[in-house]
Design a protein around this motif. Structure first.
Motif: not given
Length: 274
Positions: A76-78, A127-128, A130-139
């Motif tokens: 997945a990519i953010v 992301a580094a 290991g967070a789920h993409p939705h948590r990456v987006i939240d950050a």
């Protein structure tokens, strides 16, 4: 993934595995990726009155960047970009995302500069870990919702020429001795104040940055376009007045941002530590 308006140094982007799509810069008869232009050459061209404009990356540039990430194992990519009210970059990213076989989450940050840069760094660190993409987006979203861009420009003329002046249009025609202080609000440049003289204006910029910190842990970036003998002095003022600062960066603005704000511009980003 982000774009070059995030002002992230190459070394930092490489450290956190952040892809950077290059916004296009048009100076005179030359059109190329902004990283191929020297700041000194752009400054000279602007001071000489040459025509300068910018264009978003081609959707193909995003497509191949996404394909490359997928070939290296991304599932997945953010992809986080400059405000859609300032640039069509986010639209180019969305167009490319539709052509890729893995999920690509394209975010309009509603801002630019290191407000975007800090958001991208937070997302990359998540992301580094290991967070789920939705948590990456939240950050990322936490950062670009809570960060503040404060900007000093010598003149509004360059923002006017580029069409990025936003509601700061109302400040045009003020006395030359009054220096504009600006921010980014609702995705576009907005006025803050007019202060007599450069020195007073920069001191006011530090006052505003200190107030925005609210005495809480923050990251701060000081970004300049062109030589400015006061940058180190201002950085020291910020460190003294905001002892709660977690990270301080002193950076060169991307040439794309420089093309809009003009020589002598200086910005401070205050970003609450997430």
């Amino acid at each position: 993934m982000t774009d070059s308006t995030a002002c992230l140094p190459e070394q930092l982007a490489a450290q956190w595995n952040i892809g950077i799509a290059q916004v296009q810069l048009h100076v005179g008869d030359r059109l190329d990726d902004e990283q191929r232009f020297q700041r000194a050459d752009l400054l000279a061209a602007m001071r000489a009155g040459q025509e300068v404009s910018t264009s978003p990356p081609d959707p193909g540039a995003f497509f191949w960047a996404y394909q490359d990430a997928m070939s290296r194992g991304a599932t997945a990519i953010v992809s986080i970009h400059i405000s859609g009210r300032m640039s069509a970059t986010v639209e180019a990213a969305r167009e490319a995302a539709q052509q890729v076989r893995i999920p690509v989450h394209v975010l309009d940050s509603g801002t630019t500069g290191m407000s975007l840069g800090f958001a991208v760094l937070s997302a990359a660190r998540a992301a580094a870990a290991g967070a789920h993409p939705h948590r990456v987006i939240d950050a990322a979203e936490y950062r670009f919702r809570t960060s503040t861009e404060l900007l000093y420009v010598d003149t509004l003329e360059y923002l006017k020429r580029s069409g990025r002046i936003g509601s700061a249009q109302a400040m045009l025609g003020s006395a030359l001795a009054l220096k504009p202080l600006l921010t980014v609000r609702e995705g576009e440049v907005a006025p803050l104040s007019r202060v007599p003289g450069r020195r007073r204006a920069l001191n006011k910029l530090v006052d505003l940055a200190t107030r925005e910190a609210h005495g809480k842990p923050v990251d701060v970036a000081l970004v300049r376009f062109g030589d400015d003998e006061r940058v180190l002095e201002l950085a020291e003022q910020l460190r003294q007045r905001m002892p709660q600062v977690r990270e301080t960066m002193t950076l060169e603005a991307s040439t794309i941002i420089g093309a809009h704000v003009g020589p002598g511009a200086l910005g401070i980003t205050v970003s609450p530590a997430g």
